[in-house]
Design an enzyme around this catalytic site. Structure first.
Site, mmCIF file in Angstrom:
data_model
loop_
_atom_site.group_PDB
_atom_site.id
_atom_site.type_symbol
_atom_site.label_atom_id
_atom_site.label_comp_id
_atom_site.label_asym_id
_atom_site.label_seq_id
_atom_site.Cartn_x
_atom_site.Cartn_y
_atom_site.Cartn_z
ATOM 1 N N GLY A 67 1.378 6.376 6.415
ATOM 2 C CA GLY A 67 2.345 5.502 6.482
ATOM 3 C C GLY A 67 3.471 6.589 5.538
ATOM 4 O O GLY A 67 3.225 7.673 5.070
ATOM 5 N N GLY A 115 -2.468 5.073 7.851
ATOM 6 C CA GLY A 115 -1.756 4.141 8.745
ATOM 7 C C GLY A 115 -2.003 4.300 9.998
ATOM 8 O O GLY A 115 -1.894 3.395 11.254
ATOM 9 N N GLU A 138 -7.070 7.570 1.157
ATOM 10 C CA GLU A 138 -6.266 6.727 0.217
ATOM 11 C C GLU A 138 -6.691 6.809 -1.374
ATOM 12 O O GLU A 138 -6.060 6.685 -2.217
ATOM 13 C CB GLU A 138 -6.072 5.439 0.478
ATOM 14 N N ASP A 146 -7.445 1.171 3.335
ATOM 15 C CA ASP A 146 -6.856 -0.101 3.813
ATOM 16 C C ASP A 146 -6.755 -0.029 5.462
ATOM 17 O O ASP A 146 -7.203 0.441 6.176
ATOM 18 C CB ASP A 146 -5.492 -0.571 3.277
#
Length: 351
Positions: A67, A115, A138, A146
């Site tokens: 992201g 992402g 992460e 996630d």
């Protein structure tokens, strides 16, 4: 660059083609890209011309490296609500991909992290090339794996998902195929032919099975997967009942894997370590939608904390690689504090 240029859409023959078009930023996802892709998939679900969707990244370095972390950092540090909107819409996109009724083919050519994993691994078909490099890093920035990691990581063989989620270890092509991150290997030079073959295919029956047959014509064997040799050790260490026990187990042996993994875990956010452990253990028994609801609860609390900003500062902003975690040790992170991350949200759930 305008939002329209950051992600490109085209219908070519029988396929809808998505191109993540930020090659200088390693095709990192922005909020607007998530919104546009979600809307386009909703449209293509009902478009009789589109029998399958193909997603790729522009350039030859990355499919999608994650992201837009710098904007998340800046907006979150200033108290803005952008991170909440970004993560909500990213997770809704991940859910749409997981439930997409037509074949969704991710051409994972280059780096795929964070992402980028969320817009590839939940699709029906994932193709690796010789440039594929997968990771869920992460925990190194005070977050957790996630974008549906709660669901897919615990479903990898043995304790491989726990190993990848806690350490952020990187997998190259053969390991990615062995792990099931990708379904097969196709040389990058063949990808234009793959897209042409899919676009020209006369879909008439089971679309997923027909895509299987088209891709099989291009798929080749990989070399032996190094991770296969270390999987027994990974299973032994990472099956322990806590992060502390995993580290102690790793430190009790002197092989290269154990030393590297133990050292890696000790550099990461203690909160993220314990949070990730609980996330992946719980995710093994949850369906996909419940995993995404849980992730949204978790990320809301992460945004309100400090380690995500400190980890991002150290890794991406200042690049000093010296985060000061709060709390600083695993012993200081209580079970009660971790449990709060999983509590229902007072202001509304993901869906």
């Amino acid at each position: 660059m305008s939002s329209e240029e950051e992600i490109l859409f085209a219908v070519k023959g029988a396929i809808g083609l998505v191109t993540l078009n930020r090659p200088k930023a390693l095709n990192a996802l922005t909020h607007e890209m998530c919104l546009l892709l979600n809307a386009k998939l909703r449209e293509w679900e009902k478009d009789d011309r589109v029998h399958a969707v193909v997603i790729e990244g522009a350039g030859d370095r990355a499919f999608c490296a994650g992201g837009d972390i710098v904007k998340l950092y800046n907006e979150g540090k200033s108290g803005g609500d952008y991170p909440y909107h970004f993560y909500r819409d990213e997770y809704l996109l991940n859910t749409r991909i997981k439930h997409f009724p037509k074949p969704y083919i991710a051409l994972i050519d280059g780096i795929v992290m964070g992402g980028g994993v969320g817009v590839s691994v939940h699709g029906s078909h994932r193709i690796a090339t010789e440039r594929t490099l997968f990771a869920m890093p992460e925990s190194g920035i005070g977050l957790f794996p996630d974008v549906g990691g709660t669901y897919f990581l615990p479903r990898l063989e043995g304790e491989l998902g726990m190993y990848l989620g806690l350490t952020g270890a990187r997998l190259k092509t053969a390991d990615s195929v062995f792990a099931g991150i990708a379904h097969g290997y196709i040389p990058a030079e063949k990808l234009p032919e793959v897209k042409d073959a899919l676009a020209a295919h006369g879909f008439a029956g089971d679309a997923k099975a027909e895509v299987d047959r088209v891709l099989a014509g291009f798929t080749t064997e990989t070399e032996a997967a190094p991770i296969a040799e270390t999987l027994p050790a990974i299973n032994r260490h990472f099956a322990k009942d806590s992060v502390v026990a995993i580290i102690e187990s790793l430190q009790s042996e002197d092989d290269a894997l154990a030393a590297t993994a133990a050292d890696s875990l000790l550099t990461k956010s203690p909160t993220s370590m314990k949070l990730t452990y609980q996330q992946l253990r719980r995710g093994k028994s949850l369906d996909f939608d419940d995993c995404m609801r849980m992730e949204f609860r978790m990320v809301n609390r992460v945004i309100q904390g400090v380690d995500f900003y400190e980890g991002t500062r150290a890794a991406v902003i200042d690049k000093d690689q010296s985060p000061k975690w709060t709390p600083a040790t695993l012993d200081e992170v209580s079970d009660a504090a971790i449990e709060e991350y999983f509590a229902p949200l007072p202001d509304g759930e993901l869906f």
